[in-house]
Design a protein around this motif. Structure first.
Motif: not given
Lengths: 124, 124
Positions: A4, A14, A16-20, A48, A50-53, A106
């Motif tokens: 990441i 900074l 950004t976590i976007q993947v499982d 961040d 925000s992409a994690l559901e 942010v």
């Protein structure tokens, strides 16, 4: 592409976590962040999500770990962008992210980090 | 989780691309970015591709598209964090990312965007 990226903005890092997150990715991120904090002397870490559901106990623990590691290296951590549904699930699961600062976005996160630095400079 | 998060920092929107882009993700990102530029009045877009080990013609075209869309909405775009191997491959493929500004890292990218804003304010 299972690392990441960590972006440096002034004295803040900074992520950004976007993947499982898998175990290996999470461990790698913790190590990379520790290295970067040490190398750059960063005093703030912003994550961040925000992409994690879904934020399960594994991710919750990872966030707490990162926060703990950063604290030892005298950097403050703030988690930004949590979706409302995620917050609800976390509380229902009994995960309250103890010791982890959060902010809505942010910009608020950066303001929170500035305040944390000030408190740190004033001896808490 | 197939939407790429767009982070707002002042008048700049930051996107970190971490996954291989599929058609749908790329289209979604373009639409989301256009919406966010219009909604926030952002004057700069920064795209971090440090996690990408391969940039093929599809991604190259997407970067050029985003840059074009942003320009029409009077925002400058800068691509940051390109790995050296990616730059070599791009040139070998004859893809020179025409019209796309690049910078080595986020901080240099922010400086470039500031300069682009100044030029824009001065009537180019």
């Amino acid at each position: 592409m299972d690392r990441i990226p960590i972006l440096r903005m002034g004295n803040t890092l900074l992520v950004t976590i976007q993947v499982d997150m898998q175990d290996q990715t999470a461990l790698g991120l913790q190590e990379d962040l520790a290295d970067r904090i040490a190398a750059t002397g960063a005093t703030g870490v912003m994550i961040d999500i925000s992409a994690l559901e879904i934020v399960d106990s594994f991710v919750g623990r990872m966030l707490a770990n990162i926060s703990g590691i950063a604290r030892v290296l005298s950097a403050a951590t703030v988690v930004v962008g949590m979706q409302p549904a995620v917050a609800i699930t976390l509380v229902e699961l009994g995960l309250s992210l103890v010791g982890v600062r959060t902010a809505l976005d942010v910009e608020r996160g950066l303001a929170l980090l500035d305040r944390a630095r000030l408190e740190h400079d004033l001896g808490r």
